[in-house]
Design a protein around this motif. Structure first.
Motif, PDB file in Angstrom:
ATOM      1  N   GLY A   1       0.796  -1.219   0.000  1.00  0.00           N
ATOM      2  CA  GLY A   1       0.000   0.000   0.000  1.00  0.00           C
ATOM      3  C   GLY A   1       0.821   1.258   0.000  1.00  0.00           C
ATOM      4  N   ILE A   2       2.115   1.133   0.177  1.00  0.00           N
ATOM      5  CA  ILE A   2       3.004   2.286   0.155  1.00  0.00           C
ATOM      6  C   ILE A   2       4.347   1.849  -0.415  1.00  0.00           C
ATOM      7  CG2 ILE A   2       3.852   1.918   2.513  1.00  0.00           C
ATOM      8  CD1 ILE A   2       3.945   4.974   2.821  1.00  0.00           C
ATOM      9  N   ASP A   3       4.984   2.750  -1.142  1.00  0.00           N
ATOM     10  CA  ASP A   3       6.285   2.449  -1.730  1.00  0.00           C
ATOM     11  C   ASP A   3       7.413   2.908  -0.820  1.00  0.00           C
ATOM     12  OD1 ASP A   3       5.014   1.436  -3.889  1.00  0.00           O
ATOM     13  OD2 ASP A   3       5.609   2.997  -5.308  1.00  0.00           O
ATOM     14  N   GLY A   4       8.428   2.059  -0.698  1.00  0.00           N
ATOM     15  CA  GLY A   4       9.648   2.431  -0.001  1.00  0.00           C
ATOM     16  C   GLY A   4      10.795   2.418  -0.996  1.00  0.00           C
ATOM     17  N   LEU A   5      11.884   3.092  -0.657  1.00  0.00           N
ATOM     18  CA  LEU A   5      13.035   3.180  -1.559  1.00  0.00           C
ATOM     19  C   LEU A   5      14.179   2.299  -1.080  1.00  0.00           C
ATOM     20  CD1 LEU A   5      14.623   4.464  -3.929  1.00  0.00           C
ATOM     21  CD2 LEU A   5      15.329   6.253  -2.320  1.00  0.00           C
ATOM     22  N   VAL A   6      14.642   1.439  -1.982  1.00  0.00           N
ATOM     23  CA  VAL A   6      15.893   0.715  -1.767  1.00  0.00           C
ATOM     24  C   VAL A   6      16.955   1.479  -2.553  1.00  0.00           C
ATOM     25  CG1 VAL A   6      17.157  -1.441  -2.018  1.00  0.00           C
ATOM     26  CG2 VAL A   6      14.690  -1.489  -1.593  1.00  0.00           C
ATOM     27  N   HIS A   7      17.802   2.220  -1.850  1.00  0.00           N
ATOM     28  CA  HIS A   7      18.866   2.963  -2.531  1.00  0.00           C
ATOM     29  C   HIS A   7      19.801   1.969  -3.206  1.00  0.00           C
ATOM     30  CE1 HIS A   7      22.486   5.505  -3.004  1.00  0.00           C
ATOM     31  NE2 HIS A   7      21.595   6.465  -3.169  1.00  0.00           N
ATOM     32  N   ILE A   8      20.422   2.407  -4.286  1.00  0.00           N
ATOM     33  CA  ILE A   8      21.275   1.490  -5.060  1.00  0.00           C
ATOM     34  C   ILE A   8      22.383   0.890  -4.198  1.00  0.00           C
ATOM     35  CG2 ILE A   8      22.846   3.306  -5.888  1.00  0.00           C
ATOM     36  CD1 ILE A   8      22.741   1.798  -8.643  1.00  0.00           C
ATOM     37  N   SER A   9      22.807   1.629  -3.173  1.00  0.00           N
ATOM     38  CA  SER A   9      23.858   1.124  -2.281  1.00  0.00           C
ATOM     39  C   SER A   9      23.349   0.019  -1.364  1.00  0.00           C
ATOM     40  CB  SER A   9      24.425   2.266  -1.429  1.00  0.00           C
ATOM     41  OG  SER A   9      23.415   2.799  -0.585  1.00  0.00           O
ATOM     42  N   GLN A  10      22.016  -0.131  -1.285  1.00  0.00           N
ATOM     43  CA  GLN A  10      21.418  -1.148  -0.420  1.00  0.00           C
ATOM     44  C   GLN A  10      20.862  -2.342  -1.200  1.00  0.00           C
ATOM     45  OE1 GLN A  10      21.335  -1.380   2.896  1.00  0.00           O
ATOM     46  NE2 GLN A  10      22.555   0.482   3.096  1.00  0.00           N
ATOM     47  N   LEU A  11      21.241  -2.439  -2.473  1.00  0.00           N
ATOM     48  CA  LEU A  11      20.751  -3.552  -3.287  1.00  0.00           C
ATOM     49  C   LEU A  11      21.577  -4.814  -3.125  1.00  0.00           C
ATOM     50  CD1 LEU A  11      19.768  -1.787  -6.630  1.00  0.00           C
ATOM     51  CD2 LEU A  11      18.238  -3.010  -5.097  1.00  0.00           C
ATOM     52  N   SER A  12      22.867  -4.657  -2.913  1.00  0.00           N
ATOM     53  CA  SER A  12      23.743  -5.832  -2.865  1.00  0.00           C
ATOM     54  C   SER A  12      24.980  -5.533  -2.038  1.00  0.00           C
ATOM     55  CB  SER A  12      24.143  -6.229  -4.288  1.00  0.00           C
ATOM     56  OG  SER A  12      25.091  -7.275  -4.274  1.00  0.00           O
ATOM     57  N   HIS A  13      25.595  -6.591  -1.544  1.00  0.00           N
ATOM     58  CA  HIS A  13      26.867  -6.430  -0.845  1.00  0.00           C
ATOM     59  C   HIS A  13      27.980  -6.087  -1.834  1.00  0.00           C
ATOM     60  CE1 HIS A  13      25.393  -7.748   3.040  1.00  0.00           C
ATOM     61  NE2 HIS A  13      24.767  -8.751   2.456  1.00  0.00           N
ATOM     62  N   ASP A  14      27.772  -6.437  -3.093  1.00  0.00           N
ATOM     63  CA  ASP A  14      28.739  -6.094  -4.133  1.00  0.00           C
ATOM     64  C   ASP A  14      28.406  -4.720  -4.705  1.00  0.00           C
ATOM     65  OD1 ASP A  14      29.942  -8.601  -3.872  1.00  0.00           O
ATOM     66  OD2 ASP A  14      28.540  -9.513  -5.302  1.00  0.00           O
ATOM     67  N   HIS A  15      29.362  -4.122  -5.378  1.00  0.00           N
ATOM     68  CA  HIS A  15      29.127  -2.834  -6.020  1.00  0.00           C
ATOM     69  C   HIS A  15      28.137  -3.019  -7.173  1.00  0.00           C
ATOM     70  CE1 HIS A  15      29.787   1.134  -7.623  1.00  0.00           C
ATOM     71  NE2 HIS A  15      30.078   0.619  -8.805  1.00  0.00           N
ATOM     72  N   VAL A  16      27.147  -2.114  -7.245  1.00  0.00           N
ATOM     73  CA  VAL A  16      26.112  -2.199  -8.279  1.00  0.00           C
ATOM     74  C   VAL A  16      26.194  -0.980  -9.186  1.00  0.00           C
ATOM     75  CG1 VAL A  16      23.631  -2.295  -8.735  1.00  0.00           C
ATOM     76  CG2 VAL A  16      24.587  -3.528  -6.772  1.00  0.00           C
ATOM     77  N   GLU A  17      26.347  -1.209 -10.483  1.00  0.00           N
ATOM     78  CA  GLU A  17      26.373  -0.116 -11.451  1.00  0.00           C
ATOM     79  C   GLU A  17      24.956   0.315 -11.807  1.00  0.00           C
ATOM     80  OE1 GLU A  17      28.715   1.634 -12.763  1.00  0.00           O
ATOM     81  OE2 GLU A  17      30.497   0.595 -12.033  1.00  0.00           O
ATOM     82  N   LYS A  18      24.089  -0.662 -12.100  1.00  0.00           N
ATOM     83  CA  LYS A  18      22.706  -0.388 -12.479  1.00  0.00           C
ATOM     84  C   LYS A  18      21.772  -1.265 -11.653  1.00  0.00           C
ATOM     85  CE  LYS A  18      23.031  -1.435 -16.783  1.00  0.00           C
ATOM     86  NZ  LYS A  18      22.617  -1.662 -18.197  1.00  0.00           N
ATOM     87  N   ALA A  19      20.713  -0.652 -11.136  1.00  0.00           N
ATOM     88  CA  ALA A  19      19.756  -1.411 -10.323  1.00  0.00           C
ATOM     89  C   ALA A  19      19.122  -2.552 -11.120  1.00  0.00           C
ATOM     90  CB  ALA A  19      18.670  -0.477  -9.796  1.00  0.00           C
ATOM     91  N   SER A  20      18.963  -2.340 -12.414  1.00  0.00           N
ATOM     92  CA  SER A  20      18.348  -3.375 -13.254  1.00  0.00           C
ATOM     93  C   SER A  20      19.230  -4.608 -13.388  1.00  0.00           C
ATOM     94  CB  SER A  20      18.027  -2.811 -14.642  1.00  0.00           C
ATOM     95  OG  SER A  20      19.196  -2.291 -15.251  1.00  0.00           O
ATOM     96  N   ASP A  21      20.485  -4.514 -12.971  1.00  0.00           N
ATOM     97  CA  ASP A  21      21.353  -5.692 -12.969  1.00  0.00           C
ATOM     98  C   ASP A  21      21.000  -6.640 -11.815  1.00  0.00           C
ATOM     99  OD1 ASP A  21      22.741  -4.744 -15.146  1.00  0.00           O
ATOM    100  OD2 ASP A  21      24.339  -3.821 -13.960  1.00  0.00           O
ATOM    101  N   VAL A  22      20.268  -6.107 -10.831  1.00  0.00           N
ATOM    102  CA  VAL A  22      19.968  -6.880  -9.621  1.00  0.00           C
ATOM    103  C   VAL A  22      18.500  -7.305  -9.554  1.00  0.00           C
ATOM    104  CG1 VAL A  22      20.048  -6.868  -7.091  1.00  0.00           C
ATOM    105  CG2 VAL A  22      21.788  -5.633  -8.409  1.00  0.00           C
TER     106      VAL A  22
END
Length: 379
Positions: free
Chosen positions: A209-230
């Motif tokens: 019912g509500i959207d939250g934000l996962v910042h790109i730095s919180q997507l993976s323990h590895d470095h992420v260039e693009k969120a769509s990679d994850v």
């Protein structure tokens, strides 16, 4: 003969605008015959049956139906009636009450037309495409025959204009649900969520019912260039709530926190004395950081890089270089691993020395006499 017995009963005369009750006695394709207690049966043309388009009269009524009708034309040999007029009068009164009190009600979508939907509310109601949903709808074909919750947003009886909105109802429900989620959610909770939107800086996730934000730095323990990679849109993921800002309706989430970290159980996977292959990731004045497992870096202090004296790590190492290292110490609590390249060189030199000495014993030559004290520093 009694003259009174010969009197013909007076037949009620109808006038235009009168409301009458009648029973359907015959349903034809384009008209309906109704017994209204008159010398002739009343006629309802198909155009006066419904405010909506119908192909045949049987779409609206059946034989035996009891109807309330309005007289449109009254002559001795013909009475034209309207069901639509009665329905419309009732519908207008009902809609005005709903409009004034902001009542939410349900109605069936009867037709999909250019620009929106037509619904039956006792007369023709219209939902513009922009007022159907709170999101863009590619095709409305599936809406025909569907019941929608609606609010009246515009009424004009003189123009026969009825504008309805399902979007207003949906947005009110979404707002209520959002407040409920905001009131109950707590930092530290782990929830299931659905990826709604992917941006350059992160991912918006619907958590009920509500959207939250996962910042790109919180997507993976590895470095992420693009969120769509994850992740991808529509994907269901587990997220951890990092913080809740109820005043601004902002929720920070983490996908990374729900996944095993690269340092989890590190002491079981990396132990003192292990010899590992690694990649030099960074060179600093005091040493080199070497990745020995995905996301796990250890430090080779400058004093542990070489047996020879060096001024900077760059003299013997470069970033991206593959090296073998020996584990000197593992500190899981501090996420630190001490490594050595020099230790492996020393061990290799000692092994070489033993081999030389072994060969020296068998050959009868004194290896030490040949190379002097050059091996002393490795003993």
């Amino acid at each position: 003969m009694d003259e009174l017995n010969n009197e013909i009963p007076e037949v009620k005369a109808y006038e235009v605008g009168d409301t009458v009750s009648g029973k359907v006695v015959k349903v034809e394709d384009k008209q309906v015959l109704v017994d209204i207690g008159y010398k002739v049966e009343g006629i309802i043309p198909i155009s006066e049956l419904s405010s909506l388009h119908i192909d045949t009269c049987s779409d609206a009524v059946s034989e035996g139906d009891e109807l309330t009708l309005k007289v449109k034309k009254a002559e001795d040999d013909e009475v034209i009636l309207s069901k639509r007029a009665v329905d419309a009068d009732k519908a207008w009164d009902d809609l005005e009450e709903k409009f004034n009190n902001e009542v939410i009600f349900e109605a069936e979508v009867k037709d999909v037309v250019k620009g929106g939907l037509v619904v039956d509310v006792g007369l023709r109601g219209f939902i513009p495409a922009s007022l159907v949903e709170s999101y863009y709808v590619e095709s409305f074909d599936d809406y025909k025959g569907k019941n929608l919750s609606l609010k009246v947003v515009e009424l004009d009886r003189t123009q026969n204009r009825v504008i309805l909105s399902h979007r207003a109802v949906a947005e009110a429900e979404e707002a209520s649900k959002k407040q409920e989620v905001l009131g109950n959610i707590e930092a530290g909770s782990v929830l299931d969520g659905t990826v709604q939107r992917i941006t350059n800086f992160g991912v918006f996730v619907d958590i009920g019912g509500i959207d939250g934000l996962v910042h790109i730095s919180q997507l993976s323990h590895d470095h992420v260039e693009k969120a769509s990679d994850v992740v991808e849109e529509g994907q269901v993921i587990k997220v951890k709530v990092l913080s809740v800002d109820r005043d601004n309706e902002r929720i920070s989430l983490s996908l990374k926190e729900t996944q095993p970290g690269p340092w989890d159980n590190i002491e079981e996977r990396v132990q003192v004395g292990n010899v590992l292959d690694g990649t030099v990731k960074r060179l600093v004045n005091f040493g080199a950081f070497v990745e020995v497992l995905p996301g796990v870096e250890g430090l080779v202090h400058i004093s542990q890089i070489s047996n020879e004296h060096i001024g900077t790590p760059q003299e013997v190492l470069k970033e991206g270089q593959t090296v073998q290292v020996k584990v000197l110490d593992v500190d899981n609590s501090e996420k630190r691993i001490s490594l050595s390249i020099k230790e492996l060189e020393l061990e290799q030199h000692k092994a070489d020395l033993k081999q030389y000495e072994k060969e020296d014993d068998h050959s009868g030559f004194q290896l030490g006499d040949m190379i002097g004290n050059k091996l002393d520093k490795y003993k």
